[in-house]
Write a protein that holds these residues in place. Sequence first.
Motif, PDB file in Angstrom:
ATOM      1  N   GLN A  23      17.797  -5.757 -16.164  1.00  0.00           N
ATOM      2  CA  GLN A  23      17.132  -4.548 -16.757  1.00  0.00           C
ATOM      3  C   GLN A  23      16.407  -3.701 -15.770  1.00  0.00           C
ATOM      4  N   PHE A  24      15.792  -4.522 -14.506  1.00  0.00           N
ATOM      5  CA  PHE A  24      15.156  -3.794 -13.629  1.00  0.00           C
ATOM      6  C   PHE A  24      15.766  -2.600 -12.806  1.00  0.00           C
ATOM      7  N   ALA A  25      15.093  -1.132 -13.214  1.00  0.00           N
ATOM      8  CA  ALA A  25      15.660  -0.198 -12.505  1.00  0.00           C
ATOM      9  C   ALA A  25      14.689   0.471 -11.408  1.00  0.00           C
ATOM     10  N   GLY A  26      13.694  -0.345 -11.188  1.00  0.00           N
ATOM     11  CA  GLY A  26      12.747   0.026 -10.197  1.00  0.00           C
ATOM     12  C   GLY A  26      11.333   0.270 -10.714  1.00  0.00           C
ATOM     13  N   TRP A  27      10.578   0.557  -9.631  1.00  0.00           N
ATOM     14  CA  TRP A  27       8.994   0.838 -10.210  1.00  0.00           C
ATOM     15  C   TRP A  27       8.887   2.193 -10.749  1.00  0.00           C
ATOM     16  N   GLY A  28       7.687   2.527 -11.491  1.00  0.00           N
ATOM     17  CA  GLY A  28       7.544   3.807 -12.146  1.00  0.00           C
ATOM     18  C   GLY A  28       6.750   4.520 -10.859  1.00  0.00           C
ATOM     19  N   LYS A  29       6.482   5.743 -10.841  1.00  0.00           N
ATOM     20  CA  LYS A  29       5.932   6.754  -9.800  1.00  0.00           C
ATOM     21  C   LYS A  29       4.736   6.276  -9.466  1.00  0.00           C
ATOM     22  N   GLY A  30       3.924   6.197 -10.433  1.00  0.00           N
ATOM     23  CA  GLY A  30       2.363   5.902 -10.126  1.00  0.00           C
ATOM     24  C   GLY A  30       1.876   4.706 -10.173  1.00  0.00           C
ATOM     25  N   TYR A  31       0.681   4.419  -9.942  1.00  0.00           N
ATOM     26  CA  TYR A  31      -0.018   3.186 -10.057  1.00  0.00           C
ATOM     27  C   TYR A  31      -1.652   3.527 -10.179  1.00  0.00           C
ATOM     28  N   TYR A  32      -2.216   2.281 -11.009  1.00  0.00           N
ATOM     29  CA  TYR A  32      -3.781   2.333 -11.000  1.00  0.00           C
ATOM     30  C   TYR A  32      -4.204   1.616  -9.884  1.00  0.00           C
ATOM     31  N   GLY A  33      -5.193   2.289  -9.196  1.00  0.00           N
ATOM     32  CA  GLY A  33      -6.095   1.339  -8.163  1.00  0.00           C
ATOM     33  C   GLY A  33      -7.494   1.689  -8.170  1.00  0.00           C
ATOM     34  N   CYS A  34      -8.251   0.677  -8.252  1.00  0.00           N
ATOM     35  CA  CYS A  34      -9.550   0.739  -8.272  1.00  0.00           C
ATOM     36  C   CYS A  34     -10.385  -0.084  -7.360  1.00  0.00           C
ATOM     37  N   THR A  35     -11.424   0.452  -6.605  1.00  0.00           N
ATOM     38  CA  THR A  35     -12.113  -0.419  -5.802  1.00  0.00           C
ATOM     39  C   THR A  35     -12.879  -1.396  -6.288  1.00  0.00           C
ATOM     40  N   VAL A  36     -13.014  -2.722  -5.666  1.00  0.00           N
ATOM     41  CA  VAL A  36     -13.753  -3.649  -6.453  1.00  0.00           C
ATOM     42  C   VAL A  36     -14.779  -4.187  -5.312  1.00  0.00           C
ATOM     43  N   SER A  37     -16.086  -4.373  -5.869  1.00  0.00           N
ATOM     44  CA  SER A  37     -17.418  -5.033  -4.711  1.00  0.00           C
ATOM     45  C   SER A  37     -16.821  -6.456  -4.620  1.00  0.00           C
ATOM     46  N   PRO A  38     -17.123  -6.836  -3.343  1.00  0.00           N
ATOM     47  CA  PRO A  38     -16.966  -8.274  -3.044  1.00  0.00           C
ATOM     48  C   PRO A  38     -17.691  -9.331  -4.162  1.00  0.00           C
ATOM     49  N   SER A  39     -18.866  -8.766  -4.600  1.00  0.00           N
ATOM     50  CA  SER A  39     -19.646  -9.616  -5.673  1.00  0.00           C
ATOM     51  C   SER A  39     -18.930  -9.530  -6.987  1.00  0.00           C
ATOM     52  N   GLY A  40     -17.773  -8.700  -7.268  1.00  0.00           N
ATOM     53  CA  GLY A  40     -16.966  -8.543  -8.516  1.00  0.00           C
ATOM     54  C   GLY A  40     -15.622  -9.293  -8.568  1.00  0.00           C
ATOM     55  N   ILE A  41     -15.353 -10.045  -7.321  1.00  0.00           N
ATOM     56  CA  ILE A  41     -14.183 -10.558  -7.291  1.00  0.00           C
ATOM     57  C   ILE A  41     -13.567 -11.462  -8.250  1.00  0.00           C
ATOM     58  N   ASP A  42     -14.718 -12.396  -8.714  1.00  0.00           N
ATOM     59  CA  ASP A  42     -14.665 -13.313  -9.681  1.00  0.00           C
ATOM     60  C   ASP A  42     -13.954 -12.796 -11.145  1.00  0.00           C
TER      61      ASP A  42
END
Length: 186
Positions: free
Chosen positions: A128-147
């Motif tokens: 069923q895989f025809a590829g990935w959608g055009k966009g993406y969501y990307g958000c920076t993360v603070s090193p203290s927020g990794i967990d």
Amino acid sequence: LPICGAMMRGMAAKHCAEERWKNVGIPQKNVYLWANFLSMSKVISLFHIVFATRGRVPALNDAIRADFHRIMVHFVTELGCRLYCINSVRDHVHILIDLSHTISLSMFMQNLKAQSSAWIKRDGRSAQFAGWGKGYYGCTVSPSGIDPVIAYIENQTQHHCICQFDSEIKSMCTKWGLTYHPNDLA
């Protein structure tokens, strides 16, 4: 060793003659120490990224999931980045990466989507895989927020029993003041 603005402009050129440094009165050993200090790149650029299958088709099945996650680690590493966490559900993927200072986020995503799409299609277990959608969501993360982000990514299967993907993206966009459109990530 204090550095004034005029000296910084000279160092930015980085190809200043040694004589110039002698004229400023900086001992030669300090010039080399400063030049070595400037050449070190220490960057932590953490991103939580979400991207979906084209049309959000539920194509990432359980038969392919473990191998898909392993190959994604390989692809991310090939791009000079570090993968902290990956998880996927049938129609989208969450990753937490430390993006290398040598590649932009858009170039990273373009390469990652192209390589992983080719792998999934070659593998053949996800017809069923025809590829990935055009966009993406990307958000920076603070090193203290990794967990907390890792916990969130690890808990995707349970999370999506309660919350649909569209609702999740709309919520993220609202929370961070981004414009939401129903075709985002399609």
